[in-house]
Each structure stands twice: as structure tokens, then as C-alpha cells.
Design a protein around this motif. Sequence first.
Motif: not given
Lengths: 161, 798
Positions: A96-107
Amino acid sequence: MSRQLDIALTVNGERVSERVEPRLNLVDFLRDTLGLTGSHVGCEHGVCGACTVRVNGTIVRGCLMLAVQCDGARVETIEGVSDSGAIADLQEAFTRRNALQCGYCTPGMLLTAQELLARGGLPTREEIREHISGNYCRCTGYHAIVDAIEAVAQQRNGSKA
Amino acid sequence: MKIVADTPSPLTALDRPNSYIGRAVPRPNLGRLTQGRAQFVSDVTLPRMAHVAYLRSPHAHARIVAIGKSKAEHAKGVIAVVTGADLAKVITPWVGVLSHLKGIKSAPQHAIAVERACWAGEAVCAVVARTRAEAEDACELIDVAYEELPAVTDPETALDPQTPVIHPELGDNLTFERTLDAGEVDKALASSDAVIETTFLFGRHTGVCNEPRAVVADWNAGEERLTVYHGTQAPHMMMNLFAKHLDLEEHQVRVVTRDVGGSFGIKVHTYADEMATVALSKLLRRPVKFVADRIESFVSDIHARDHRVHAKIGVKKDGTITAFVIDDLTGIGPYSVYPRTSGIEANQVVNLTGGPYACPNYRARARVVFQNKNVMCQYRAVGHPIATAVTEGLVDLAANAIAMDPLDIRRKNLYPDDAYPATAASGLRFEKLSHHASLEKIADMMDYKALRAEQERLRKRGIYRGIGFASFIEVTNPSAAFYGVGGARISSQDGATVRLDATGAVFIHSGVTEQGQGAEAVLAQCVASAFGVPIERVRVVTGDTDNVPYGGGTWASRAAGIGGEAAWQAGKALRQNVLAAAASILQAQADALDIVGGIVVDKGTTRERITLDEVARICYFRPDTLPPGFQAELMVTRHYVPRAWPFAFTNGIQASHLEVDTETGFITLLRHWCVEDCGTVINPQLVDEQIRGGIVQGLGAALFEHCLYDERGQMLNGNMADYLVPMAVEMPDMEVGHVVSPTADSELGAKGAGEAGTAGAPACVMNAINDALRPLGAKPLTEMPFTPGRVLAALGRV
């Protein structure tokens, strides 16, 4: 080349037995041997946090731990934590907050955030920043990540009250 | 709770019923990214896939006398050991020049060095093995005999007659030079009340994408086709280059780009090791995978910035800026990077310096020189951070010289908001900018007067806080003027194909790519709004040259403004076709119908006439029931390229509030603001996050990031422990505001927003530091990054 070793552990609740080279690190074991590609490799020297996984309930750097050190351990990755629903609210807030862009760091970021949130209470933005300061994100500038973690802390605190 | 409210933008022209334009719609691809179900190139495995590791030159400049391969060839798991000479039989070298950069020159670059290595980190031999670990083991068994050559490392002496010429056939070490002289600079300086002169230095830094560069190449000899899974920003450009240098037709090459772990301009270039990997696949007739490790990323991902700019500004007592003068020198490594060249950043510095200001007198020289360091090329906000820091640094120095408030000198000199269209001294053409509205808005957001009062109070207690500003302009939505006119086969147009499927959902295939910025959300918003379906019914497909319209990809802030407009036009065209089919079924007039919320209704009402899945069912499965002669066309393609303006310039202003510890030299960032004008805001949340992410990349450049080299051309800090990147704890909260001046070049009116944050952040941090230290009599800091040591030196404490 040194002799291969047998290890037995649980990964996301499944029992796993494999024969591995002693030099194989945990994140390469998860990704290449078990096909759990949700944990990522960013720097390979313990700085970026992209490979963050849980071993016996504590987050570790998958690039700084050897697979053979996990013999008998309980390992959890983003795949397992997602399927259990344990961080569904955090994932929803990141979305909801778009707290990721490419998503690579996300996990890795999610697992690190969950560790802070699991302590309970309402961390300040400074405490959130301090806690995730071992997880490198090149895309967001961190502001949205702090917002999302803060929002979940408030939600979880509110639901307990 | 800080989650952005789902509020419409001030937009009205695009307010179709249920429009998604201007709304913070979540991105469709986040589920897989948050659940560890994405597919990055580093995740790809294929049957028979081998792994390659590259042995890289330890010397900045050396002749390769001999390569002993035999021990490596017999190592466990090794499939092949391949030298540059071996590989040159299947891949041709390239030269990174463009015809519109007059005089630019470079030397042929090989996929793997042949005879000579020109920087420490250039690949000299490849080992292909069953696993990456085995390939790396075997690299250690290769015996290379080098004859070290003198290394050219300092740009300042690269053109001296006694300095060796890196490529003797080019005659000298000059890659490119551009000069510009507009107005009457000497006269203007002579008439000034103060002329301030200084030198700005910008540290070489790099992108540090979280996912390193990665490629899996699969030459299928059976069908004579090459499939390349590639973390790239420009799949069609790479398709063209793979074909060109591997002696293939373009239709024999397919480039597939799925999830990309950060790019920022790093992944829009031709890398020798990636070209080599593709060539190895063709040579060995099997899939080959290459993923750069972090150490080799630092010595082979393009670097950027590394500019030295002597600069001068003239000002009158009333605050009128009379002239800007710059002399830029930059060292770009041993080759101009292919195909976009390494002349663009310096060229942009010349174009953009002084750009926000209505000052007709401007003289510039930029020289680009070869050196034996890793290559430099375009990284996020190409040239903008340098031009903005030089311009805004000079403006603040001028303001200080005449004791004027930094906002007042900007109010005096920024192009008036009613001055457009306007042409800058450098020749740039501006359609519509909003410097003054942006400035007033940021002053209001940050409560400038209150901050100044607080600064004064705290100084008395020995606390030194600074406030710094940076107005900026940003190049977005490039036309063919950027690369196409220079002969590069890099598409400036982009296409979108939309299709109504058999259940009433809509597919869009687009030539732009998703790098995390949210392009797929923007495309879905444009199609859903133009066609008239709930956004959940739109499926976006990007990143596959076999299956999307020919396009340029994602760079220079073009995906929303160009790809979004193509999607918007395609969505409108499909609506017309579907309404024609519905009219035919209903025996109604097409222009009396509309599509709202996925249902065909009577125009201007919500009265349902027929559902989309029913239209689709009839058209696909019972076309026999349609009137004779009517053929439904439920798939359409539209293309778009800006034509009226070569670039859609945007503008904005940033402000930094920080505190300097005068004992330690440490800088604490307290808060950061940005007001920017990217025209129509399609998705306010995505725009704000582009700005915030961009700001932090600029803050990294200002405070931490620096590729340190010694005089022999060795990079000293090529790892993430020693090369500092911004982490959460050092970064401030950032407030973002908007002014909206749509471009009339498209119906959507959207311009780009990807560079703005990075363009302005270093400049306003520099100005804030100097603002903080001014009462202490510190020499103005103009050398980035602003490390504690440099702060203490400016204070005379070390």
C-alpha cells in the motif's frame, strides 16, 4: 577440494537432507540447492542484508553462515514466512505504501522489520531506521519503508489494546 | 499512519468516469516481490546451463604476453577456457561514438581483452564450468604473463604531451570536446559588481544496484535462435547489438527482461562481460550464465561523475546574475561506452549549467579524456547533479558576496513563470516551467522564516545548522534528438498493443520496461482509464522482444511520458473498436455508447447495455451472429513519440536542513524537501517515491560515495564495507510537493520524474553545509563527497 558433508535440517517446516561442500554458504544452499530464490545475494560480505533469513528464530546473513553450520537447525525464508501468513500485514503495508521498488532488498527487509515488530511496542521512526540500517535499499530512500513499518506497529499495537 | 491518501490530482482533462489518472493505485507486481516469488535474472536456471567466471586484469594497463590455460582446462567441472582471441572469432568489437557529438572518438573494445588490458578489472580470460564456484576455482589456475604499461590516471595531465597516449591510433587522449559561447560574457563580467570564481570537484561514484548485473544467454543451435535473459533497461537495443556483433539477424534474437534488481542507468549499457557471455553461449552451443559478484561490479559497472569544473559567476548589487562561465574536465576510462557514448554527461553539463536562470551570457568548455580506470557513462540524472551543483553553488556564492538572501537572488533571476516558451543561453528550449511557483511552495512547506530564526537562536548556543536550496531543470521524454540522430539504433518512440480477451479482461503489451519505478502500474492506469475497465482487469506484459511492440525501454524518465501515452492512445483505440462491435450487436450507434467500469453503457449514463465479456464471447465464439461484413478488431497497437519538443523539460527546487558537528565534522541530515513539476501526475505515490529514492542517491553522492583510486589506477574501496552507501539511519524524512504544468505534446501531459531527486540533492546539501559554516569563516566546501575530514579542513581544524 575438501570432502562433502551430510546435513539435515528443516527449511520452512520441511525436513531436508543434503550432501554439501563445507564452503557452501547458507544463501547459496537455499537458492541453488533447494531452489528457494526469494533470498537474494547482494554483496556476499555481510553488508547489504539482501540474504537475510531466519535460523532458529533469529535473523542471520545467509552469506556469512555456512550451510554445514545449519545442520540440525530450523531455517525460515521469505517463502515460508509468506505462506504461513505471519507477515501478511507487513507485506500489505509495504504494498500500500509502495515501500519497495525493484523488490530485491524486500525479503530481507521484511524479515528484519518483523524481528523489530515482534518485540512489541511502538518503535520510534529513529528506532525503526536504526533497526533496518543493516539492510541496503537503493531504490526507495527508506522513507516509505519506515512509514510502512511504523503503520504496522501502530496496527498491531491497536489490535492488542 | 502515513500511507498516502488516494486523492485525485488537479487534473481535469482526463477525468473520464472512474479515471485512474492521478490516483495512488498500487503496483500490480508487488505480490511476487514481497513474497519471494519474483524472477530476477540471477534466479534463472536452464537445462544444460553452464556458469562463467572472468579472470580480470590486476593491472590498470598491461600488455597480455601469454595466457597459460592448460591447468585450468583440466580442473574439476571446467567446460572451456576462452581467451579474447578465441572469442573474437564469434563476436566483433565495437566503438562507442555518436555522429551528433562532433569529433568524439574511441577505440575498438573487445568482449574479452585482446593483447592489452586497459583498466584493472577488464576481463582477460573466461572460464566456463558446471558451477560458478568451479569456474572461479579454475580462474586461479590460469597463468597470465603481463607486461605492465604506464597507466594514465589523472585527467588533469591526460592531454599533456609527455603523457602516454592510451590508444596511439587516436593521436591523443581526448575523447570529446565541446565549447559554447553565448551572449557577451566578457562585457557582462566587466559590468558586474562582484565576480566569484571557484572550482567544484565531484567524486567518481557508481550505481551499486542491489542485484548485480546478470545475464543468461541460450543459443539454441537447433532453431538458430538466441534467447537472452537480461537485467537490462533497453531490451530492443540489446537485441540489435547482440545480433549485430554475433552475425545474426535481429529476428534470431529474443531478449527477455523479467524482474530487475535496480538499474538507475547502470543497466542500459553494453558490458564487455555480458557480450562475452552471450558469445560463449553461441560458441559452446549451450546456455551460459553470468552474474557479477559485488567486487567485480565495483570494477566493471559503469562509474559516473568524476568531473572537475572551474566556474565563474558575475552579479550586480541588485542581485542580477550577469554571466556563467564553466570549464569542465572529466576522465571516462579507456573506452567511450557503447552505444550511448561517454560524451553525454559532459555534454549535459554544458547544456544544463545555468539552465534555470534567465541569463543570456554563458561560456562553457567541456573536455572528456581517456584514462586507465574503469569506464564511466550515464548514471541516473546524467550530468544534472554536476550542472546543478555548479550553478546553485555559484548562485549562493554570489548571494553571499552581495549579502542577499538565497531565495531572493533566485526570485530575481529564475525564468519568470510567464516567460514561456523560452530558449536558454545554451540553446535548450523550455515549453512551460514553474520555477517561481515551486520556490514559493517550498518556502511555505518548510516554513523558511521560522527555520532561519531557529538557526540564529541555535548558533548562539554553538549549534551550527544550515539551510540550502537548489533549483533545477530535468531532461525527460527524449525524442530522437538524444541518440537516434547520432546513428544509434535506440528507439525514442514506444508502442503499446492492447487486446480484449475472451472474458472481458484487457492485456497490454508495452515496449517500456519495469525496473521497480512502477511503469507497469502506470501502463495499467492509462489503459484502464482510456478503455474503461476496473484496473484489476488489466494485465501488463513488458520485457520480451518477441512479444511487445518495438520500443526504447526505460531510461531518461521516458516510461510514463512516452510509454504511458502510447498505452493511453491504444486504450482509446480499443474502446472505439469494442464500441463498434457492441453497436453492431445492439444495433445501436457506436458514438451513443461508452465503456464504464467494464460495462458498455449508454453514453453519459450508467444504464447497462452489454457486458464486455458478452461482447467478447460473441466476437470470438459466435461471430456468425454478427451482421455480414462486420469484422470485430479486438486488438490494436498505437505508438507515440514526442514531436513538438526535443525534450520535455521539468523543473523543481530542493531544500536541505542539516547540522554540522564542528568538533567531528559529521553532518546530520535533519530534513529534506522537494517541489517538482513533472506535468500531469499519473500516480502521485509513484512520483513521490521516485523523487525520494532519487534524493537519497544524490545524498549518497554528496556525503559518502566515492570510488577511490590510487595513482596506479587501482580501485581502493571496491566493496560495500569500504564504499559507503546511504543506509536508513543516516537518511532524513523527505517531504515532496508538486506544481503541475502538463506538456501539450501529449494528451496525458505527463513528463518524467526519475532524475529530479538525484539532480538537486547534492547541490542543496552543499549549500546547506556552507550556510551552516559561514559564521565560522570556513572556506566554502566545493569538493564532493563532503566527508568529515573535508569539513574539518574547511574549518581549519586539520
